[in-house]
Design an enzyme around this catalytic site. Structure first.
Site, mmCIF file in Angstrom:
data_model
loop_
_atom_site.group_PDB
_atom_site.id
_atom_site.type_symbol
_atom_site.label_atom_id
_atom_site.label_comp_id
_atom_site.label_asym_id
_atom_site.label_seq_id
_atom_site.Cartn_x
_atom_site.Cartn_y
_atom_site.Cartn_z
ATOM 1 N N LYS A 237 81.082 -7.146 14.727
ATOM 2 C CA LYS A 237 82.505 -7.167 15.099
ATOM 3 C C LYS A 237 82.591 -7.307 16.611
ATOM 4 C CE LYS A 237 86.592 -4.111 15.434
ATOM 5 N NZ LYS A 237 87.259 -2.873 15.024
ATOM 6 N N ASP A 242 90.994 -4.592 21.683
ATOM 7 C CA ASP A 242 91.802 -4.217 20.518
ATOM 8 C C ASP A 242 92.990 -3.393 20.992
ATOM 9 O OD1 ASP A 242 92.865 -3.535 18.096
ATOM 10 O OD2 ASP A 242 91.246 -2.147 17.522
ATOM 11 N N LYS A 249 98.529 0.337 19.579
ATOM 12 C CA LYS A 249 97.925 1.656 19.778
ATOM 13 C C LYS A 249 98.726 2.433 20.822
ATOM 14 C CE LYS A 249 93.056 0.491 18.886
ATOM 15 N NZ LYS A 249 92.790 1.404 17.756
ATOM 16 N N ASP A 260 85.438 -2.364 21.707
ATOM 17 C CA ASP A 260 85.537 -2.787 20.309
ATOM 18 C C ASP A 260 84.685 -4.032 20.013
ATOM 19 O OD1 ASP A 260 86.553 -1.832 17.946
ATOM 20 O OD2 ASP A 260 88.327 -3.126 17.965
ATOM 21 N N GLU A 321 92.097 -4.472 12.225
ATOM 22 C CA GLU A 321 91.807 -5.901 12.406
ATOM 23 C C GLU A 321 90.323 -6.245 12.278
ATOM 24 O OE1 GLU A 321 91.821 -3.765 14.817
ATOM 25 O OE2 GLU A 321 89.914 -4.351 15.696
ATOM 26 N N ARG A 323 88.115 -5.356 10.135
ATOM 27 C CA ARG A 323 87.719 -5.731 8.766
ATOM 28 C C ARG A 323 88.207 -7.137 8.423
ATOM 29 N NH1 ARG A 323 90.742 -0.578 6.285
ATOM 30 N NH2 ARG A 323 90.245 0.155 8.389
HETATM 31 N N1 BES Z 1 88.663 -0.366 16.821
HETATM 32 C C1 BES Z 1 89.333 0.571 16.027
HETATM 33 C C2 BES Z 1 88.459 1.739 15.586
HETATM 34 C C3 BES Z 1 87.984 2.689 16.655
HETATM 35 C C4 BES Z 1 88.701 3.812 16.957
HETATM 36 C C5 BES Z 1 86.792 2.451 17.311
HETATM 37 C C6 BES Z 1 88.245 4.697 17.925
HETATM 38 C C7 BES Z 1 86.331 3.332 18.282
HETATM 39 C C8 BES Z 1 87.070 4.456 18.581
HETATM 40 C C9 BES Z 1 89.851 -0.098 14.762
HETATM 41 O O1 BES Z 1 90.191 -1.433 14.863
HETATM 42 C C10 BES Z 1 91.091 0.660 14.340
HETATM 43 O O2 BES Z 1 91.983 0.753 15.125
HETATM 44 N N2 BES Z 1 91.086 1.164 13.125
HETATM 45 C C11 BES Z 1 92.176 1.926 12.639
HETATM 46 C C12 BES Z 1 92.304 1.631 11.160
HETATM 47 C C13 BES Z 1 93.569 2.148 10.520
HETATM 48 C C14 BES Z 1 94.780 1.477 11.102
HETATM 49 C C15 BES Z 1 93.513 1.914 9.027
HETATM 50 C C16 BES Z 1 91.892 3.406 12.871
HETATM 51 O O3 BES Z 1 90.733 3.824 12.755
HETATM 52 O O4 BES Z 1 92.824 4.137 13.182
HETATM 53 ZN ZN ZN Z 2 89.148 -2.512 16.312
HETATM 54 ZN ZN ZN Z 3 92.158 -1.767 15.579
#
Ligand code: BES
Ligand code: ZN
Ligand code: ZN
Length: 484
Positions: A237, A242, A249, A260, A321, A323
């Site tokens: 990835k 992000d 966010k 990310d 995103e 996934r």
């Molecule tokens: N890149 C983030 C995950 C992440 C969070 C990596 C903290 C490192 C530290 C990912 O794209 C994300 O935001 N995932 C969401 C998924 C949710 C919306 C289903 C998450 O984990 O909140």
């Molecule tokens: Zn991400």
């Molecule tokens: Zn994300």
């Protein structure tokens, strides 16, 4: 820091300082000549506790036991102490003469000495040297020394990539770095831009990058030595930023999201090591380099995207995103590469993973229990922490959609790391179900509170465990553990 392996008498070797490990808090050991002074300084030889005695020119450092982690962390503490002085060199004895100890010393020193100074106006030049002194040199020790240096330098390369800001490291920067690595022996490179993604119906990956001013890149590196024994695909990835997209966010969580891209950067680092170590294994690296931004053209919650394999995805959260990018990269890999033996993906995929297993540990998921166990064993042998998270059929139901084939967000907020893994499973073809593993590196990839040999910032997590795993696959020693 220059690290050297020398085969000569410890006492005759000239150096400014000497590093002495105090094992098991045993200040009575014969190697400790300054016991009284150390006691008066209240030195207890705890883990990472370090003291410099300038008069006797010694650095004493606590080391709880002779495991990889304790040795690597201890030498890293000693090296950082050396770096805080104007002394030019230090020497340390390879006490037990073991290759495994040498590996821990070299990697701990090289990783501990790392600092990221790209954005500092005053850069300190570090020309200090560490001498690791051994009584008996052997071919095995020399090979371990050289291999460990390659591995540590590859981890540090990954750290440099990940630490670079999103303004300086965007999808085409990933392409540029891949190009540099492709100059190594037996590597070829293919790069695909958005026109190719559109022609090949990769609308899931395309959707994520739509609002960015930077063109998305699908990068395919192939390392194919003549003596390859097995064929492995590593998918990464590579979200160069992000922001969360329209499901934006909150400000605090957005900071650090330059990290990310750590999955893709770590795959690049692992390939950099694998090719230099000349491992007899065919490795394909597929990197999805994309920036997730906001704007009038952004993909939206409520959109339905169609991935390369025809699977339709209801978008309920544009922040899930990674996934979406991986879905198309996994399909591309399986369509393009025939007779895959193993397919692994690496991603900073979920915050839920960090909550679940902590900041130090990679979570490994997949359908094949034996293969997961093998991955964990190799991670541990490489000095990295990992654990297994199990799928089950109830969690699988949580990524169903009422209007499309699947949904990018689960209907429950519990088990988020696993439901993300189960979403990816929708894009693993039948014949590859037992060959696939998903590594969520969201916890260890970026360090907000320095620990062990990891300073603030990118850790390069995943590089060492992947190189170790690839080495074991090429040796074929773990066949039993891979059986389902
Ligand atoms: N890149 C983030 C995950 C992440 C969070 C990596 C903290 C490192 C530290 C990912 O794209 C994300 O935001 N995932 C969401 C998924 C949710 C919306 C289903 C998450 O984990 O909140
Ligand atoms: Zn991400
Ligand atoms: Zn994300």
């Amino acid at each position: 820091m220059k690290i050297n392996l020398v085969n000569e008498s410890f006492d005759s070797l000239q150096s400014d300082l000497e590093v002495i490990f105090v094992l098991n808090k045993d200040l009575n050991h014969k190697s400790i000549k300054d016991k009284k002074l150390l006691e008066s300084l209240n030195f207890k030889a705890e883990d990472e506790e370090v003291v410099l005695l300038p008069e006797s020119k010694k650095i004493y450092v606590g080391c709880e036991d002779n495991s990889y982690d304790c040795i690597a962390v201890a030498i890293s503490a000693a090296v950082k102490k050396l770096q805080s002085t104007k002394f030019k060199s230090a020497k340390v004895k390879l006490l037990d003469g073991e290759a495994s100890t040498l590996k821990a010393l070299v990697e701990g020193a090289a990783l501990g000495a790392y600092s990221f100074t790209k954005y500092k106006s005053k850069k300190t030049k570090n020309k200090q040297e560490l001498f690791i002194v051994t009584k008996n040199s052997s071919k095995e020790l020399t090979k371990t020394f050289n291999d460990s240096l390659i591995i540590a330098e590859s981890v540090n390369k990954t750290r440099d990539f990940v630490n670079t800001t999103p303004e300086d490291f965007y999808p085409k920067t990933m392409t540029k770095e891949a190009k540099k690595i492709s100059k190594l022996d037996d590597i070829t490179l293919k790069v695909h831009g958005e026109e190719y993604l559109e022609k090949n119906k990769m609308f899931s990956m395309l959707g994520v990058g739509r609002a960015s001013r930077h063109e998305s890149q699908l990068i395919h590196l192939t390392y194919k030595p003549k003596n390859a024994k097995t064929k492995v695909v590593l998918v990464g990835k590579g979200l160069t930023y992000d922001s969360g997209g329209l499901s934006l966010k909150p400000g605090d969580s957005m900071v650090t999201m330059k990290s990310d891209k750590a999955g893709a950067c770590m795959v690049l680092g692992a390939l950099n090591a694998i090719a230099q170590l000349k491992l007899p294994i065919e490795v394909h690296c597929i990197l999805g380099a994309v920036e997730n931004m906001i704007g009038g053209d952004a993909f939206k919650p409520d959109d339905v995207l169609t991935a390369k394999n025809g699977t339709t995805i209801e978008v309920r959260n544009t922040d899930a995103e990674g996934r979406l990018v991986l879905a198309d990269c996994l399909c591309y890999a399986q369509d393009k590469i025939k007779d895959i033996d193993y397919i692994f993906d690496y991603a900073t995929l979920t915050g839920a993973c960090v909550v679940g297993v902590g900041e130090y540990t990679t979570a490994i998921m997949g359908n094949n229990t034996g293969l997961r166990c093998n991955a964990i064993k190799n991670a541990s042998a490489s000095g990295e922490f990992s654990t297994s998270l199990p799928f089950n059929r109830h969690l699988r139901k949580l990524v169903k959609s009422k209007i499309a084939d699947t949904c990018n967000m689960a209907t429950s907020r519990y088990g988020g790391a696993i439901t993300a893994g189960l979403f990816l499973d929708n894009f693993i073809y039948k014949e590859n179900k037992d060959k696939w593993l998903h590594f969520d590196i969201a916890g260890p990839a970026y360090v907000e509170n320095a620990w062990g040999y990891n300073p603030y910032g990118a850790s390069g997590a995943g590089v060492r465990m992947t190189v170790e795993f690839m080495n074991s696959l090429s040796l074929d020693i773990d066949k039993k553990c891979q059986a389902k």
